[in-house]
Design a protein around this motif. Structure first.
Motif, PDB file in Angstrom:
ATOM      1  N   UNK A  56       0.835  -1.206   0.000  1.00 55.98           N
ATOM      2  CA  UNK A  56       0.000   0.000   0.000  1.00 55.98           C
ATOM      3  C   UNK A  56       0.871   1.258   0.000  1.00 55.98           C
ATOM      4  N   UNK A  57       1.925   1.269   0.822  1.00 55.63           N
ATOM      5  CA  UNK A  57       2.805   2.433   0.913  1.00 55.63           C
ATOM      6  C   UNK A  57       3.507   2.703  -0.417  1.00 55.63           C
ATOM      7  N   UNK A  58       4.165   1.705  -0.971  1.00 55.98           N
ATOM      8  CA  UNK A  58       4.928   1.917  -2.197  1.00 55.98           C
ATOM      9  C   UNK A  58       4.023   2.211  -3.387  1.00 55.98           C
ATOM     10  N   UNK A  64       1.746   8.719  -6.671  1.00 58.84           N
ATOM     11  CA  UNK A  64       1.977  10.146  -6.454  1.00 58.84           C
ATOM     12  C   UNK A  64       3.353  10.612  -6.900  1.00 58.84           C
ATOM     13  N   UNK A  65       4.046   9.779  -7.672  1.00 61.01           N
ATOM     14  CA  UNK A  65       5.434  10.076  -8.025  1.00 61.01           C
ATOM     15  C   UNK A  65       5.596  11.387  -8.793  1.00 61.01           C
ATOM     16  N   UNK A  66       4.724  11.654  -9.747  1.00 62.16           N
ATOM     17  CA  UNK A  66       4.843  12.899 -10.518  1.00 62.16           C
ATOM     18  C   UNK A  66       4.727  14.112  -9.602  1.00 62.16           C
ATOM     19  N   UNK A  67       3.792  14.052  -8.668  1.00 61.99           N
ATOM     20  CA  UNK A  67       3.621  15.156  -7.722  1.00 61.99           C
ATOM     21  C   UNK A  67       4.852  15.288  -6.822  1.00 61.99           C
ATOM     22  N   UNK A  94       3.715  -2.398 -10.731  1.00 66.29           N
ATOM     23  CA  UNK A  94       4.030  -1.288 -11.628  1.00 66.29           C
ATOM     24  C   UNK A  94       4.617  -0.101 -10.872  1.00 66.29           C
ATOM     25  N   UNK A  95       5.576  -0.396  -9.987  1.00 69.31           N
ATOM     26  CA  UNK A  95       6.244   0.643  -9.201  1.00 69.31           C
ATOM     27  C   UNK A  95       7.324   1.299 -10.056  1.00 69.31           C
ATOM     28  N   UNK A  96       7.348   2.616 -10.071  1.00 74.82           N
ATOM     29  CA  UNK A  96       8.247   3.339 -10.981  1.00 74.82           C
ATOM     30  C   UNK A  96       9.402   4.060 -10.297  1.00 74.82           C
ATOM     31  N   UNK A 148       1.551  10.230   0.308  1.00 72.70           N
ATOM     32  CA  UNK A 148       2.331  11.025  -0.653  1.00 72.70           C
ATOM     33  C   UNK A 148       2.009  12.505  -0.532  1.00 72.70           C
ATOM     34  N   UNK A 149       0.776  12.849  -0.179  1.00 73.14           N
ATOM     35  CA  UNK A 149       0.407  14.268  -0.046  1.00 73.14           C
ATOM     36  C   UNK A 149       1.179  14.934   1.089  1.00 73.14           C
ATOM     37  N   UNK A 150       1.415  14.213   2.174  1.00 74.44           N
ATOM     38  CA  UNK A 150       2.196  14.754   3.291  1.00 74.44           C
ATOM     39  C   UNK A 150       3.640  14.988   2.852  1.00 74.44           C
ATOM     40  N   UNK A 151       4.197  14.035   2.120  1.00 73.10           N
ATOM     41  CA  UNK A 151       5.577  14.183   1.636  1.00 73.10           C
ATOM     42  C   UNK A 151       5.674  15.355   0.659  1.00 73.10           C
ATOM     43  N   UNK A 152       4.696  15.487  -0.206  1.00 73.10           N
ATOM     44  CA  UNK A 152       4.694  16.598  -1.168  1.00 73.10           C
ATOM     45  C   UNK A 152       4.649  17.937  -0.430  1.00 73.10           C
TER      46      UNK A 152
END
Length: 160
Positions: A56-58, A64-67, A94-96, A148-152
């Motif tokens: 779930x985390x990855x 959210x990678x682009x963000x 499909x982890x990028x 991902x929103x917190x990291x962004x």
């Protein structure tokens, strides 16, 4: 166990084997912390490939990678599994982002998050362009992770 890095500490350089899924190809190479100098870096330490919370985390971070990258940051996932496991995990989900293999837990120990039985504690570190720790989230049990929103939001604060 070493002390966990504190905000403002500079992370020591490291080199780990890793790979990144690009299209159908999983590109394997060595990753070093020093290669990221000049731009922020998100290090997402997770206990294991293909486990429910880690998946779930990855997946959240990959979605959210682009963000996350919009601030110029790179995102690396780090766990104790080897590259074959990482490749299966990346292909299956499909982890990028690059997935790095810390099989001896050397990097986890240097960040103060190595743990008996599970290998390492789930943790996320955001380093600034000079390698200093800007923000961190380290779990005691490992069932939660920052979205991902917190990291962004932290990356935006870093670039302000």
């Amino acid at each position: 166990m070493a002390h966990t890095l504190k905000i403002g500490d500079t992370a020591g350089d490291f080199r780990l084997p890793g790979g990144r899924l690009d299209g159908e190809t999983f590109h394997r190479r060595e990753y070093t912390l020093s290669e990221q100098r000049g731009k922020p870096l998100v290090l997402a330490f997770y206990p294991g490939d293909d486990t429910p919370v880690c998946t779930a985390q990855l997946c959240s971070y990959s979605d959210g990678l682009a963000q996350l990258q919009s601030s110029g940051a790179a995102v690396w996932g780090i766990s104790p599994q080897g590259l074959d496991s990482h490749e299966r995990f990346a292909r299956g989900r499909d982890l990028r982002m690059p997935l790095l293999a810390d099989q001896e837990r050397t990097v986890a120990k240097s960040f103060g998050i190595a743990a008996p039985l599970i290998g390492l504690r789930r943790a996320v570190f955001i380093l600034d362009a000079t390698g200093r720790l800007h923000w961190k989230h380290v779990t005691a049990v490992g069932a939660t992770y920052p979205p991902a929103t917190t990291l962004t939001a932290q990356l935006v604060r870093l670039s302000a």
